[in-house]
Design a protein around this motif. Structure first.
Motif, short mmCIF file in Angstrom:
data_model
loop_
_atom_site.label_atom_id
_atom_site.label_comp_id
_atom_site.label_asym_id
_atom_site.label_seq_id
_atom_site.Cartn_x
_atom_site.Cartn_y
_atom_site.Cartn_z
N ALA A 50 8.29 15.69 88.19
CA ALA A 50 6.85 15.64 87.92
C ALA A 50 6.10 16.58 88.85
CB ALA A 50 6.34 14.21 88.11
N VAL A 51 5.12 17.27 88.27
CA VAL A 51 4.18 18.09 89.03
C VAL A 51 2.92 17.24 89.15
CG1 VAL A 51 2.82 20.21 89.08
CG2 VAL A 51 5.15 20.23 88.13
N VAL A 52 2.53 16.94 90.38
CA VAL A 52 1.44 15.99 90.62
C VAL A 52 0.44 16.61 91.59
CG1 VAL A 52 0.90 13.64 91.38
CG2 VAL A 52 3.12 14.12 90.33
N SER A 82 -0.48 21.38 94.27
CA SER A 82 0.44 20.47 93.59
C SER A 82 1.65 20.17 94.45
CB SER A 82 0.91 21.09 92.27
OG SER A 82 -0.17 21.30 91.40
N GLY A 83 2.28 19.07 94.10
CA GLY A 83 3.59 18.73 94.64
C GLY A 83 4.56 18.61 93.48
N LEU A 126 10.27 18.72 96.11
CA LEU A 126 10.63 20.14 96.03
C LEU A 126 9.52 21.03 96.58
CD1 LEU A 126 12.34 20.15 92.51
CD2 LEU A 126 13.38 19.73 94.76
N VAL A 127 8.27 20.65 96.34
CA VAL A 127 7.12 21.38 96.88
C VAL A 127 6.15 20.34 97.43
CG1 VAL A 127 5.12 22.83 96.31
CG2 VAL A 127 7.34 23.32 95.28
N GLU A 128 5.75 20.52 98.67
CA GLU A 128 4.75 19.65 99.30
C GLU A 128 3.36 20.19 98.99
OE1 GLU A 128 4.91 17.01 101.31
OE2 GLU A 128 7.03 16.91 101.85
N VAL A 167 1.40 25.14 90.40
CA VAL A 167 2.63 25.29 89.64
C VAL A 167 2.31 25.67 88.20
CG1 VAL A 167 4.74 24.10 88.89
CG2 VAL A 167 3.73 23.57 91.12
N SER A 168 3.03 26.66 87.69
CA SER A 168 2.95 27.01 86.27
C SER A 168 4.36 27.34 85.80
CB SER A 168 2.00 28.19 86.03
OG SER A 168 2.55 29.38 86.52
#
Length: 189
Positions: A92-94, A105-106, A127-129, A136-137
């Motif tokens: 999930a991108v949140v 985004s995270g 994965l990304v903080e 993110v795209s």
């Protein structure tokens, strides 16, 4: 006077031995069919392995976001078997909800909660903080990997509407962790 050409054929008269043979054959077929039924759970996959579970529901997860009292938003989600266990994970991108602008985004990997009575999904990897200040795209999960384009800013002076850095990255499960690879170096637009 006409004579009949029909003769007495043995198979046209049912005798008790015929009924007994038919009943025995039917009982054997029913018994064999009973032995070939799937296990009582009815959820066996190939070679008796359990059937895969459905992907975790991102809406039930608690994401490690600090939104200052505002709610978070699941912007994108995708599923796939990332660790090769036959069960899909959800990615999930949140981001935090914001009245305007583009909040960072995270990217989170989710699996099912521990135990059979825990329906909520849980975060098992980040994965990304959001603190990395990335958007993110181009987000997908395919071939056992997570793929995304990360958008960023070269300096704090760059307006948040217009990221000037793009980086194509992917993560693959290797040796008990997600390993990040960049398809190309970060480039300034």
């Amino acid at each position: 006077m006409q004579t009949s050409a029909v003769t007495d054929l043995a198979h046209t008269h049912a005798r008790p031995v015929h009924w007994l043979t038919t009943a025995t054959a039917m009982a054997a077929v029913v018994a064999l069919a009973g032995l070939l039924q799937p296990d009582p759970a009815g959820a066996a996959g190939a070679h008796g392995a359990p059937a895969p579970r459905p992907a975790p529901d991102a809406d039930t997860a608690r994401f490690p976001l600090e939104c200052g009292g505002n709610p978070s938003t699941i912007a994108q989600r995708a599923t796939g078997d990332l660790d090769g266990d036959g069960n899909p994970e959800t990615v999930a991108v949140v981001h935090c909800e914001a009245g305007s602008g583009t909040p960072p985004s995270g990217i989170y990997v989710l699996t099912h909660g521990k135990g059979t009575g825990t329906p909520a999904a849980r975060v098992v990897a980040t994965l990304v903080e959001p603190s990395q200040q990335k958007n993110v795209s181009g987000f997908t999960v395919s071939g056992g990997a997570v793929h995304a384009t990360l958008l960023g800013y070269s300096t704090p002076d760059v307006p948040s509407c217009c990221p000037d850095q793009h980086e194509q990255v992917s993560w693959r499960w290797q040796g008990g962790t997600f390993v990040r690879t960049a398809q190309n170096q970060a480039r300034t637009v």
